[in-house]
Design an enzyme around this catalytic site. Structure first.
Site, mmCIF file in Angstrom:
data_model
loop_
_atom_site.group_PDB
_atom_site.id
_atom_site.type_symbol
_atom_site.label_atom_id
_atom_site.label_comp_id
_atom_site.label_asym_id
_atom_site.label_seq_id
_atom_site.Cartn_x
_atom_site.Cartn_y
_atom_site.Cartn_z
ATOM 1 N N HIS A 1 0.892 -1.162 0.000
ATOM 2 C CA HIS A 1 0.000 0.000 0.000
ATOM 3 C C HIS A 1 0.932 1.214 0.000
ATOM 4 O O HIS A 1 2.020 1.161 0.585
ATOM 5 C CB HIS A 1 -0.824 0.126 1.279
ATOM 6 C CG HIS A 1 -1.733 -1.017 1.588
ATOM 7 N ND1 HIS A 1 -1.316 -2.139 2.225
ATOM 8 C CD2 HIS A 1 -3.060 -1.175 1.384
ATOM 9 C CE1 HIS A 1 -2.342 -2.957 2.395
ATOM 10 N NE2 HIS A 1 -3.413 -2.410 1.893
ATOM 11 N N ASP B 1 2.482 2.029 3.302
ATOM 12 C CA ASP B 1 3.358 1.034 3.932
ATOM 13 C C ASP B 1 4.799 1.423 3.641
ATOM 14 O O ASP B 1 5.699 1.171 4.437
ATOM 15 C CB ASP B 1 3.205 -0.369 3.307
ATOM 16 C CG ASP B 1 1.813 -0.912 3.374
ATOM 17 O OD1 ASP B 1 1.072 -0.521 4.279
ATOM 18 O OD2 ASP B 1 1.472 -1.755 2.508
ATOM 19 N N GLU C 1 -10.608 -7.065 -4.449
ATOM 20 C CA GLU C 1 -10.416 -8.110 -3.433
ATOM 21 C C GLU C 1 -11.672 -8.222 -2.573
ATOM 22 O O GLU C 1 -11.954 -7.339 -1.754
ATOM 23 C CB GLU C 1 -9.202 -7.739 -2.575
ATOM 24 C CG GLU C 1 -8.875 -8.782 -1.543
ATOM 25 C CD GLU C 1 -7.604 -8.434 -0.764
ATOM 26 O OE1 GLU C 1 -6.647 -7.910 -1.380
ATOM 27 O OE2 GLU C 1 -7.576 -8.678 0.438
ATOM 28 N N ASP D 1 -5.721 -13.739 9.615
ATOM 29 C CA ASP D 1 -4.573 -13.597 8.698
ATOM 30 C C ASP D 1 -3.356 -14.404 9.131
ATOM 31 O O ASP D 1 -2.223 -13.901 9.152
ATOM 32 C CB ASP D 1 -4.162 -12.112 8.584
ATOM 33 C CG ASP D 1 -5.059 -11.319 7.647
ATOM 34 O OD1 ASP D 1 -5.808 -11.933 6.863
ATOM 35 O OD2 ASP D 1 -5.006 -10.074 7.696
HETATM 36 C C1 XUL Z 1 -7.445 -6.602 4.493
HETATM 37 C C2 XUL Z 1 -6.665 -7.012 3.311
HETATM 38 C C3 XUL Z 1 -5.829 -5.953 2.689
HETATM 39 C C4 XUL Z 1 -5.750 -6.028 1.202
HETATM 40 C C5 XUL Z 1 -5.016 -4.890 0.560
HETATM 41 O O1 XUL Z 1 -8.238 -7.587 5.025
HETATM 42 O O2 XUL Z 1 -6.698 -8.152 2.920
HETATM 43 O O3 XUL Z 1 -4.562 -6.034 3.268
HETATM 44 O O4 XUL Z 1 -5.155 -7.211 0.785
HETATM 45 O O5 XUL Z 1 -5.541 -3.663 0.874
HETATM 46 CO CO CO Z 2 -5.714 -9.096 1.364
#
Ligand code: XUL
Ligand code: CO
Length: 448
Positions: free
Chosen positions: A113, A116, A244, A321
């Site tokens: 991003h 980042d 996404e 995650d």
């Molecule tokens: C959040 C997520 C993000 C995207 C990119 O859940 O997955 O990190 O991948 O913005």
């Molecule tokens: Co993601």
């Protein structure tokens, strides 16, 4: 066990991961935790190397920026590359660490991003200056290492101005700010030769429908995506845009809920020629789907673009995650990916974080090595299932009645409803046919 295969660092550069060398393939019998057992980048699988099939990327945000903070406490990881007070120096230190990590893992890509890479400043002009500075530094590091950019994106969800959404914000002033930010993130992605660009709609959704004009917000989102796409194309960007999907968190309801919802949206607003999907494992499970389901829905629309690799937790319902480690889940996913002809333009980005209490620097290596080997092993298993087993044949046989005669005529649109009624009357009650699910499951398990 130490692994000290050296990599080249620029003279004078700090080595952050001391005691870890280049991670090499040592085969399944190796007991070296700092080695790959299955990921052999040059190994040919079905005519393509593992490196080409998998296109692994390190996610900048989790691995370089995420220090482990959660709603109950601050970060726990004192990353040495985040210690400089000056934002440009901090960004350069972080990038040195990023490229050391990626190079030692031997991976071809990274993803980011905008903020980042470098901390956000207090004006658009300052942000543009900062992104250009760190962009120039990234360009040098990429040229020296051969590491490439799988995709870039803009963080349109952290800053308080985006609390009511970015492209879908009810205030046009915020929408313009999101536009300025996406323009800069696109410029940077293009400058760095990024292969794709991602939109994850973190706060594009609602907290309460009572204060939300959903129809208008969706139209604004589509307009915004058209503007971004048109701008990038005018700048010569040839890559793919990815959406996404995620059903919730941080919004109560996110507009890009799941693959089916996103494909419907792209079709409705005439975006399917330029946009595909970036499917994330834990987002699929949050939507109460399996990962394989989400991949298959995307593949059916010719829109399976990329993957954010991670996993959820069986006992709780948020986006944990974690790094992937479920070989069966990923094998079933690889079956879908291989059968649909591979990912279109994208790759496998480790959108995963080490746990808050995994505080050693080498935990980042164990996490990536584990995830990489799971995908490599799953690729081998899925390739064997497709090329050596009766799997495809067994599935095809379930549909054999459509291969000829009346079934074929139905499939090709040559029958009316009255024909179905006539044929049913003639044939009488159909035979009971087993779905053979357990047999299919056993077959897959034989190869994992
Ligand atoms: C959040 C997520 C993000 C995207 C990119 O859940 O997955 O990190 O991948 O913005
Ligand atoms: Co993601």
């Amino acid at each position: 066990m130490a692994n000290l295969n050296p990599i080249n660092l620029t003279t004078g550069q700090t080595e952050y991961f001391k005691g870890v060398g280049k991670i090499r393939f040592e085969g399944p019998e190796s007991d070296n935790p700092m080695a790959y057992r299955y990921y052999d980048e040059h190994k040919l699988v079905g005519g393509k190397t593992m490196r080409e099939h998998l296109k692994f990327a390190v996610a900048y945000w989790h691995s370089l920026c995420g220090t482990g903070g959660d709603p109950f406490g601050p970060g726990t990881k004192a990353f040495p590359w985040l210690q400089a007070g000056d934002p440009v120096q901090q960004a350069k230190d972080k990038m040195d660490a990023a490229f050391e990590l990626i190079t030692k893992l031997g991976l071809p890509y990274f993803c980011f991003h905008d903020f980042d890479l470098i901390a956000e400043g207090d004006s658009l002009a300052e942000n543009e200056k900062r992104l250009q500075t760190i962009g120039a530094y990234a360009k040098e590091k990429m040229a020296a290492s051969g590491v490439q950019l799988l995709w870039g994106t803009a963080n349109l969800f952290s800053h308080p101005r985006y609390m009511n959404g970015a492209a879908t914000n009810p205030d046009f002033a915020v929408v313009t700010h999101a536009g300025a930010q996406v323009k800069m993130a696109l410029d940077l992605t293009i400058e760095l030769g990024g292969e794709n660009y991602v939109f994850w709609g973190g706060r594009e959704g609602y907290q309460s429908l009572l204060n939300t004009d959903m129809k208008r917000e969706l139209a604004h989102m589509a307009r915004f995506l058209h503007l971004a796409k048109d701008y990038a194309r005018q700048q010569g960007f040839k890559g793919t845009f990815f959406i996404e999907p995620k059903p919730m968190e941080p919004s109560k309801h996110q507009y890009d809920f799941d693959s089916a919802t996103v494909i419907g949206f792209l079709r409705e607003y005439d975006l399917l020629d330029d946009f595909k999907l970036n499917v994330e494992v834990n987002h699929a499970t949050l939507a109460l789907h399996s990962f394989q389901h989400e991949l298959q829905v995307a593949a059916n629309a010719g829109a399976l673009g990329s993957i954010d690799a991670n996993r959820g937790d069986y006992q709780n319902g948020w986006d944990t995650d974690q790094f992937p480690n479920n070989i069966l889940e990923i094998t079933e996913a690889m079956l879908v990916i291989l059968e649909s002809g591979g990912l279109q333009g994208g790759g496998i980005n480790f959108d995963a974080k080490t746990r808050r209490n995994s505080t050693d620097l080498d935990d980042l290596f164990h996490a990536h090595i584990g995830g990489i080997d799971v995908f490599a092993r799953a690729l081998l298993a899925a390739d064997a299932i497709l090329s050596k087993s009766a799997y495809r044949q067994m599935r095809r046989e379930r549909y054999a009645s459509f291969d000829s005669g009346d079934g074929q005529a139905f499939e090709s649109g040559k029958l009316q409803l009255t024909d179905l009624a006539r044929i049913a009357g003639r044939n009488g009650e159909p035979e009971i046919r087993s779905g053979k699910q357990e047999l299919f499951e056993n077959l897959v398990n034989r190869y994992v």
